[in-house]
Design an enzyme around this catalytic site. Structure first.
Site, PDB file in Angstrom:
ATOM      1  N   SER A 144       0.868  -1.176   0.000  1.00 57.87           N
ATOM      2  CA  SER A 144       0.000   0.000   0.000  1.00 57.87           C
ATOM      3  C   SER A 144       0.898   1.218   0.000  1.00 57.87           C
ATOM      4  CB  SER A 144      -0.861  -0.001   1.277  1.00 57.87           C
ATOM      5  OG  SER A 144      -1.436   1.262   1.516  1.00 57.87           O
ATOM      6  N   TYR A 157      -2.589  -1.060  10.410  1.00 58.32           N
ATOM      7  CA  TYR A 157      -2.488  -1.199   8.959  1.00 58.32           C
ATOM      8  C   TYR A 157      -1.136  -0.696   8.457  1.00 58.32           C
ATOM      9  CZ  TYR A 157      -4.037  -1.029   4.072  1.00 58.32           C
ATOM     10  OH  TYR A 157      -4.169  -1.228   2.719  1.00 58.32           O
TER      11      TYR A 157
END
Length: 262
Positions: A144, A157
């Site tokens: 990401s 995350y």
């Protein structure tokens, strides 16, 4: 065009969104695929059978839970016993939770680390012996933009995605002499049903129009002011699995509309 005839790809978290786009791209290049993930049985079967009918390859579904190492090992074994090999592994399963760190639920932290990071370790650990025996393999991890930069309230995350970037580099170095590459792709905001479903609630919560939510909230960090598409992410993964990418390994490839350029 990348030719994957005779290859087998396992893609975690692939019953929808980016993962399904990966599976379809590999099938379109001739690979048999093992899709994985949760969802309504009828919806999963619809996607599985569509892959077979459209691309004339075989596709099977593994319901393996990415928090359970034994089920993860079983998924890799299923691919090997069904197709004779797991040549391509894509780690894509992931979940998200947003909270200030002092209020972050411990069970949410543990689940995000397990699914977003530890599951990749377990799949790679299970798949590498077969790849080594055959002298060829491709491992692609979905990271990401948050593998490179941080955002507040996303501690688990961001930690997991930074971990994926480090795991990718380590695996690449270990396997460099075995004709096995390991790379990660770091998308920014990708247009998926999950993102689309967030828009009405955000419009209401912030008293914004749809256009304001898209441009001022979702795409605030992306200079192009455009979403990445699932097909674009899948096309990059497909390239990484071809012969032209044999010397790309240990890389973290951004596809984020310029988010991490600043």
């Amino acid at each position: 065009m990348t030719n994957l005839n005779g290859k087998t790809a396992v893609v975690t978290g692939s019953t929808s969104g980016i993962g399904l786009a990966y599976a379809r791209a590999f099938a379109g290049a001739g690979a048999n695929v093992v899709i994985n993930g949760f969802g309504a049985a009828a919806d999963i079967e619809k996607e599985r059978s569509a892959i077979e009918s459209e691309f004339k390859v075989r596709a099977i579904h593994s319901p393996a839970d990415m928090t359970r190492p034994d089920e993860i090992a079983g998924m890799i074994a299923l691919g090997e016993t069904t197709f004779g090999a797991v040549d391509i592994l894509v780690n894509n399963a992931g979940i998200q939770f947003v909270s200030p760190i002092e209020e972050f639920p411990i069970e949410k932290w543990n689940a995000i680390i397990a699914i977003n990071l530890s599951s990749a370790f377990h799949t790679i650990r299970a798949a590498v012996p077969g790849m080594k025996r055959r002298g060829w393999g491709r491992i692609v991890n979905t990271a990401s933009a948050h593998s490179l930069v941080a955002s507040p309230f996303k501690s688990a995350y961001v930690a997991a995605k930074h971990g994926i970037a480090g795991l990718t580099k380590t695996v690449a170095l270990e396997l460099a002499a075995h004709k096995i590459t390991c790379n990660c792709i770091s998308p920014g905001y990708v247009w998926t049903p999950l993102v689309e479903k967030q828009i009405p609630d955000t419009m209401k919560a912030r008293d914004m129009t749809k256009e304001q939510v898209v441009n001022d909230v979702l795409l605030a960090a992306q200079p192009t002011k455009q979403f990445v598409t699932v097909e674009q992410v899948a096309a990059l993964a497909l390239y990484l699995c071809g012969d032209d990418a044999a010397q790309i390994t240990g890389s973290n490839l951004s596809i984020d509309g310029g988010w991490t350029a600043a």
